[in-house]
Scaffold this motif. Structure first.
Motif, short mmCIF file in Angstrom:
data_model
loop_
_atom_site.label_atom_id
_atom_site.label_comp_id
_atom_site.label_asym_id
_atom_site.label_seq_id
_atom_site.Cartn_x
_atom_site.Cartn_y
_atom_site.Cartn_z
N ASN A 22 12.99 -29.46 -17.29
CA ASN A 22 14.21 -30.04 -16.72
C ASN A 22 15.47 -29.35 -17.20
O ASN A 22 16.58 -29.84 -16.96
N PRO A 38 10.87 -33.40 -9.87
CA PRO A 38 10.52 -33.62 -11.27
C PRO A 38 9.03 -33.45 -11.55
O PRO A 38 8.18 -33.89 -10.78
N LEU A 169 16.26 -39.00 -12.06
CA LEU A 169 14.93 -39.09 -12.64
C LEU A 169 14.39 -40.51 -12.62
O LEU A 169 13.25 -40.75 -12.19
N THR A 187 13.71 -36.84 -20.99
CA THR A 187 14.43 -36.12 -19.94
C THR A 187 14.36 -34.60 -20.01
O THR A 187 15.09 -33.91 -19.32
#
Length: 220
Positions: A22, A38, A169, A187
């Motif tokens: 990410n 993602p 997300l 994350t």
């Protein structure tokens, strides 16, 4: 679980959803393409390691254990099919985390088309700081995040460089499975990941909000 103390989420949270690749600079250092959606994987609650409760243990047979510092998002209310605009009202706060990775295990799994379970889910694979209330961080999408090994700066990035934002997300994840109060979303990590060895000390920080420190030992 609505009555549970959210600051103790490590003790009763159900799910840990991690996001890979990410940060663009991290994709580049590992030779991975920047994802168009993602990349998700899970870590079990048994991988949590609270500061002060013991060292990070390199798993048996691992010859390359890497640190990956990440901002963790602690869910405060049920998230199921929620929009990006709703996300921040469902977040209780944050935690600084280390997504410890048995890199040699992961590379072997990737080569063979197998899951990353052993690489990501071993005991102590998720060192975590104390809970940070959402009110303490004005802009979690633009905060410095760093990691040192034996006082040598290894990772020094900012959450502003995320490929997918926190709101995107959490909304995306909630389209596929429900997030509950106490769950944690990792994350991703900025560039600079690298090996740690027995006897090392990892220190990590999130802006001026919190720092944490863990020693590294070998699991016997």
């Amino acid at each position: 679980m609505s009555g549970q103390n959210i600051s103790k989420f490590v003790q009763w949270g159900r799910n840990i959803v991690a996001v890979g690749r990410n940060y663009r600079d991290h994709c580049a250092e590992l030779g991975n393409a920047v994802p168009t959606k993602p990349l998700l994987f899970m870590k079990p609650p048994s991988s949590y390691l609270e500061e002060g409760s013991g060292p990070i243990l390199i798993p048996r047979g691992c010859m390359s254990c890497h640190h990956e510092v990440e901002l963790g998002v602690v869910i405060g209310d049920v998230c199921c099919d929620i929009s990006e605009d709703e996300v921040m009202s469902r977040i209780a706060g944050f935690a600084l985390t280390l997504d410890m990775t048995a890199r040699d295990f992961q590379e072997e799994a990737k080569k063979n088309g197998n899951p990353w379970t052993l690489a990501k889910c071993f005991d102590t694979a998720l060192p975590v700081s104390k809970f940070i209330p959402i009110s303490d961080i004005a802009d979690p999408g633009n905060v410095k995040i760093w990691c040192k090994v034996n006082d040598e700066m290894r990772q020094n990035g900012t959450t502003a460089d995320m490929v997918f934002s926190i709101s995107y997300l959490v909304s995306y994840i909630s389209q596929y499975f429900t997030l509950h109060r106490g769950d944690l979303v990792l994350t991703g990590t900025p560039a600079g990941v690298g090996s740690v060895n027995v006897g090392d000390t990892i220190t990590a920080g999130l802006g001026d909000f919190i720092t944490m420190k863990f020693d590294v030992k070998q699991r016997k």
